[in-house]
Design a protein around this motif. Structure first.
Motif, PDB file in Angstrom:
ATOM      1  N   PRO A   1       9.599  15.692  -4.637  1.00  0.00           N
ATOM      2  CA  PRO A   1       8.146  15.120  -3.276  1.00  0.00           C
ATOM      3  C   PRO A   1       9.414  14.427  -2.018  1.00  0.00           C
ATOM      4  O   PRO A   1      10.503  14.013  -2.301  1.00  0.00           O
ATOM      5  CB  PRO A   1       8.403  13.913  -3.987  1.00  0.00           C
ATOM      6  N   LEU A   2       8.447  14.652  -1.376  1.00  0.00           N
ATOM      7  CA  LEU A   2       9.443  14.240   0.542  1.00  0.00           C
ATOM      8  C   LEU A   2       9.316  12.539   0.936  1.00  0.00           C
ATOM      9  O   LEU A   2       9.908  12.402   1.028  1.00  0.00           O
ATOM     10  CB  LEU A   2       9.164  15.432   1.556  1.00  0.00           C
ATOM     11  N   ASN A   3       7.718  12.813   0.319  1.00  0.00           N
ATOM     12  CA  ASN A   3       6.995  11.599   0.688  1.00  0.00           C
ATOM     13  C   ASN A   3       6.427  10.630  -0.034  1.00  0.00           C
ATOM     14  O   ASN A   3       5.047  11.484  -0.433  1.00  0.00           O
ATOM     15  CB  ASN A   3       7.030  11.470   2.388  1.00  0.00           C
ATOM     16  N   VAL A   4       5.786   9.333   1.031  1.00  0.00           N
ATOM     17  CA  VAL A   4       3.858   9.426   0.468  1.00  0.00           C
ATOM     18  C   VAL A   4       3.303   8.726   1.327  1.00  0.00           C
ATOM     19  O   VAL A   4       3.967   7.708   1.586  1.00  0.00           O
ATOM     20  CB  VAL A   4       4.363   8.442  -0.892  1.00  0.00           C
ATOM     21  N   ILE A   5       1.870   9.083   1.798  1.00  0.00           N
ATOM     22  CA  ILE A   5       1.486   8.698   2.049  1.00  0.00           C
ATOM     23  C   ILE A   5       0.334   8.186   2.240  1.00  0.00           C
ATOM     24  O   ILE A   5      -0.937   8.583   1.758  1.00  0.00           O
ATOM     25  CB  ILE A   5       0.834  10.186   3.651  1.00  0.00           C
ATOM     26  N   PRO A   6      -0.058   7.453   2.118  1.00  0.00           N
ATOM     27  CA  PRO A   6      -1.047   5.922   1.723  1.00  0.00           C
ATOM     28  C   PRO A   6      -2.007   6.079   3.205  1.00  0.00           C
ATOM     29  O   PRO A   6      -1.609   6.628   4.346  1.00  0.00           O
ATOM     30  CB  PRO A   6      -0.429   4.572   1.595  1.00  0.00           C
ATOM     31  N   LEU A   7      -3.464   6.467   2.594  1.00  0.00           N
ATOM     32  CA  LEU A   7      -4.639   6.920   3.480  1.00  0.00           C
ATOM     33  C   LEU A   7      -5.788   6.040   3.746  1.00  0.00           C
ATOM     34  O   LEU A   7      -5.680   5.332   1.756  1.00  0.00           O
ATOM     35  CB  LEU A   7      -5.482   7.765   3.748  1.00  0.00           C
ATOM     36  N   GLY A   8      -6.143   5.502   4.314  1.00  0.00           N
ATOM     37  CA  GLY A   8      -7.808   4.075   4.414  1.00  0.00           C
ATOM     38  C   GLY A   8      -7.815   3.376   6.096  1.00  0.00           C
ATOM     39  O   GLY A   8      -7.402   3.963   6.808  1.00  0.00           O
ATOM     40  N   TYR A   9      -8.893   2.972   5.613  1.00  0.00           N
ATOM     41  CA  TYR A   9      -9.402   2.620   7.052  1.00  0.00           C
ATOM     42  C   TYR A   9      -8.794   1.439   7.277  1.00  0.00           C
ATOM     43  O   TYR A   9      -8.309   0.450   6.285  1.00  0.00           O
ATOM     44  CB  TYR A   9     -11.131   2.203   7.177  1.00  0.00           C
ATOM     45  N   PRO A  10      -8.428   1.467   8.373  1.00  0.00           N
ATOM     46  CA  PRO A  10      -7.604  -0.033   8.399  1.00  0.00           C
ATOM     47  C   PRO A  10      -7.536  -1.004   8.689  1.00  0.00           C
ATOM     48  O   PRO A  10      -9.012  -1.582   9.107  1.00  0.00           O
ATOM     49  CB  PRO A  10      -6.324   0.703  10.444  1.00  0.00           C
ATOM     50  N   ALA A  11      -6.944  -2.042   8.202  1.00  0.00           N
ATOM     51  CA  ALA A  11      -6.987  -3.554   7.744  1.00  0.00           C
ATOM     52  C   ALA A  11      -6.418  -4.378   8.958  1.00  0.00           C
ATOM     53  O   ALA A  11      -6.107  -5.109   9.154  1.00  0.00           O
ATOM     54  CB  ALA A  11      -7.245  -3.995   6.592  1.00  0.00           C
ATOM     55  N   GLU A  12      -5.395  -3.683   9.636  1.00  0.00           N
ATOM     56  CA  GLU A  12      -4.980  -4.248  10.451  1.00  0.00           C
ATOM     57  C   GLU A  12      -5.145  -2.957  11.896  1.00  0.00           C
ATOM     58  O   GLU A  12      -4.854  -1.546  12.295  1.00  0.00           O
ATOM     59  CB  GLU A  12      -3.419  -4.051  10.474  1.00  0.00           C
ATOM     60  N   ASN A  13      -4.254  -3.771  13.451  1.00  0.00           N
ATOM     61  CA  ASN A  13      -4.535  -3.085  14.346  1.00  0.00           C
ATOM     62  C   ASN A  13      -2.790  -3.037  15.398  1.00  0.00           C
ATOM     63  O   ASN A  13      -2.887  -3.064  16.287  1.00  0.00           O
ATOM     64  CB  ASN A  13      -6.135  -3.239  15.282  1.00  0.00           C
TER      65      ASN A  13
END
Length: 219
Positions: A190-202
């Motif tokens: 595993p190279l990385n973990v990339i979480p995804l979602g709609y931003p709760a911060e900007n």
């Protein structure tokens, strides 16, 4: 005299009307040309692409109430697989994690992975050293999977999602945590973990341009 004045008036009116029509036609042509140019831009996506690159940021907090559609995940994975790879070996594999139990397990064992910050899904980018390349060429999986990872980040941004690259490789404890949690077989890392979602911060984008970092023809 009166007739002459009437003819002169008609001539002036004609000139004004013709001139007005010419200006209108010229303006209309300019608007049409501009619209066509915008259409070509929208089709090519070039300015939009550069805007996506310029404004991409690392998002570490996500809205837990907004799910990420499977259609968007597939678009992101398709973008990932558009990346270049050494000798076109494509050594990558992707683990899409939606199961809350597994996300929580990753969050517990990888506290900096951000998957516990409301992420709806995580993509784990893995690669194989058995890429058919000799000697040190096997290490090119890192380059190839990194290119795919960058495409994931940009595709997520283009879809209005947030994402962040959290490193796993080469940390042995992190590799073991991801391997054990997700059942990654031997021969893959595993190279990385990339979480995804709609931003709760900007978070604001950073201007990272530094001409002093550019060397021309030689250092």
């Amino acid at each position: 005299m009166k007739r002459v004045m009437m003819q002169l008036l008609r001539s002036i009116v004609t000139v004004v009307v013709v001139g007005t029509m010419a200006v209108m036609i010229f303006s209309l042509r300019a608007e049409v040309a501009e619209a066509k140019a915008k259409a070509r831009t929208a089709t090519s996506g070039e300015p939009g692409l550069f805007e996506t690159i310029r404004t991409r940021t690392s998002v570490r907090k996500f809205d837990p109430a907004r799910p990420v559609s499977e259609a968007d995940v597939e678009k992101i994975l398709r973008a990932a697989m558009c990346a270049p790879s050494a000798m076109d070996r494509r050594p990558w594999e992707f683990v899409v994690v939606r199961d809350r139990t597994k996300l929580d397990a990753l969050a517990k064992r990888l506290p900096y992975s951000r998957v516990g910050n409301g992420a709806q899904v995580a993509i784990v980018v893995c690669g194989t050293t058995d890429n058919g390349l000799p000697g040190r060429g096997k290490e090119y999986w890192i380059h190839d999977c990194s290119a795919a990872s960058m495409n994931i980040l940009l595709a997520a941004k283009g879809l209005g999602l947030g994402a962040v690259w959290t490193g796993v490789y080469p940390g042995e404890e992190r590799i073991a945590a991801v391997r054990e949690t997700l059942g990654i077989p031997d021969g893959y890392l595993p190279l990385n973990v990339i979480p995804l979602g709609y931003p709760a911060e900007n978070p604001p984008p950073k201007d990272k341009w530094n001409p002093a970092k550019v060397h021309r023809d030689q250092w």
